[in-house]
Design a protein around this motif. Structure first.
Motif, short mmCIF file in Angstrom:
data_model
loop_
_atom_site.label_atom_id
_atom_site.label_comp_id
_atom_site.label_asym_id
_atom_site.label_seq_id
_atom_site.Cartn_x
_atom_site.Cartn_y
_atom_site.Cartn_z
N VAL A 169 34.94 40.15 38.73
CA VAL A 169 36.02 40.87 38.02
C VAL A 169 36.37 42.16 38.78
O VAL A 169 36.11 43.28 38.32
CB VAL A 169 35.62 41.17 36.53
CG1 VAL A 169 35.58 39.89 35.72
CG2 VAL A 169 34.29 41.89 36.43
N ALA A 209 38.97 43.82 39.23
CA ALA A 209 39.90 44.79 38.63
C ALA A 209 39.20 45.75 37.66
O ALA A 209 39.79 46.73 37.21
CB ALA A 209 41.03 44.05 37.90
N TRP A 210 37.94 45.48 37.36
CA TRP A 210 37.19 46.34 36.44
C TRP A 210 36.39 47.36 37.22
O TRP A 210 35.87 47.06 38.29
CB TRP A 210 36.24 45.50 35.59
CG TRP A 210 36.93 44.59 34.62
CD1 TRP A 210 37.55 43.41 34.90
CD2 TRP A 210 37.08 44.78 33.20
NE1 TRP A 210 38.07 42.87 33.75
CE2 TRP A 210 37.80 43.68 32.70
CE3 TRP A 210 36.67 45.79 32.31
CZ2 TRP A 210 38.13 43.55 31.34
CZ3 TRP A 210 36.98 45.67 30.98
CH2 TRP A 210 37.71 44.56 30.49
N ARG A 232 38.65 48.78 32.25
CA ARG A 232 39.88 48.32 32.90
C ARG A 232 41.08 48.80 32.07
O ARG A 232 41.03 48.80 30.83
CB ARG A 232 39.91 46.80 33.01
CG ARG A 232 41.18 46.31 33.68
CD ARG A 232 41.19 44.86 34.08
NE ARG A 232 42.50 44.60 34.69
CZ ARG A 232 42.97 43.42 35.06
NH1 ARG A 232 42.21 42.35 34.90
NH2 ARG A 232 44.17 43.29 35.58
N PHE A 266 44.97 47.99 31.29
CA PHE A 266 46.02 46.97 31.38
C PHE A 266 47.36 47.62 31.05
O PHE A 266 47.49 48.31 30.03
CB PHE A 266 45.76 45.85 30.36
CG PHE A 266 44.50 45.05 30.61
CD1 PHE A 266 44.53 43.92 31.41
CD2 PHE A 266 43.30 45.43 30.04
CE1 PHE A 266 43.38 43.17 31.64
CE2 PHE A 266 42.14 44.68 30.25
CZ PHE A 266 42.18 43.56 31.06
N ASP A 324 40.52 38.78 31.44
CA ASP A 324 41.28 38.58 32.69
C ASP A 324 42.13 37.32 32.60
O ASP A 324 43.26 37.27 33.10
CB ASP A 324 40.35 38.53 33.89
CG ASP A 324 39.85 39.91 34.31
OD1 ASP A 324 40.26 40.92 33.69
OD2 ASP A 324 39.06 40.00 35.27
N GLN A 325 41.56 36.30 31.95
CA GLN A 325 42.29 35.04 31.79
C GLN A 325 43.47 35.21 30.83
O GLN A 325 44.57 34.73 31.10
CB GLN A 325 41.33 33.98 31.25
CG GLN A 325 41.64 32.61 31.73
CD GLN A 325 40.49 31.66 31.45
OE1 GLN A 325 39.48 32.03 30.83
NE2 GLN A 325 40.62 30.44 31.89
N TRP A 341 45.02 37.89 30.30
CA TRP A 341 45.97 38.79 30.99
C TRP A 341 46.94 38.02 31.89
O TRP A 341 48.11 38.39 32.01
CB TRP A 341 45.19 39.84 31.79
CG TRP A 341 45.96 40.53 32.87
CD1 TRP A 341 45.79 40.41 34.22
CD2 TRP A 341 47.02 41.50 32.70
NE1 TRP A 341 46.67 41.22 34.88
CE2 TRP A 341 47.43 41.90 33.98
CE3 TRP A 341 47.66 42.05 31.59
CZ2 TRP A 341 48.45 42.82 34.20
CZ3 TRP A 341 48.68 42.97 31.80
CH2 TRP A 341 49.07 43.35 33.08
N ASN A 377 50.84 39.33 33.26
CA ASN A 377 50.93 40.06 34.52
C ASN A 377 52.38 40.03 35.02
O ASN A 377 52.87 38.97 35.36
CB ASN A 377 49.98 39.41 35.54
CG ASN A 377 49.73 40.28 36.73
OD1 ASN A 377 50.34 41.34 36.89
ND2 ASN A 377 48.84 39.84 37.59
#
Ligand code: H2B
Length: 102
Positions: A19, A21-22, A33, A35, A94-95, A97, A101
């Motif tokens: 992960v 992005a974290w 994170r 968003f 994340d999934q 998200w 995106n």
């Protein structure tokens, strides 16, 4: 449910790769994170989906929402550290998200 174990150094390294992005703090106590969405409606739709996921996983995010921004901090309160439960929730978020995106 049995008490989960804190992630060890090797597991934390593996988590960083899974992960990216974290941001994971140096002590492995929490991960964060931010968003950014198009608008409040999108941000809230994301939160609604994640809320269902959190209920399924029986693991819940610490989060704040200001208009189109959702800031998330994950940690397992029960043990005061990151565990596989946080990893699972981060991967799920994340999934969720993906389609949001821009
Ligand atoms: N979420 C998080 N982030 N940490 C916890 O320790 C936790 C949780 N505990 N959700 C769960 C619920 C616990 O209260 C239930 C009984 O499993």
């Amino acid at each position: 449910m049995t008490k989960p174990l804190p992630l060890n150094a090797q597991q934390l390294q593996a988590l960083r790769a899974k992960v990216p992005a974290w941001h994971i703090d140096d002590q492995g106590r929490s991960m964060r994170r931010v968003f950014e969405f198009k608008d409040f409606d999108q941000a809230f739709a994301f939160m609604t989906q994640v809320a269902r996921l959190a209920q399924q996983q029986d693991h819940h995010p610490h989060w704040t929402n200001v208009y189109a921004t959702v800031e998330v901090v994950l940690s397992t309160h029960e043990v005061g550290a990151l565990t596989l439960r946080d990893q699972a929730l981060a991967l799920g978020m994340d999934q969720v998200w993906g389609p949001f995106n821009p």
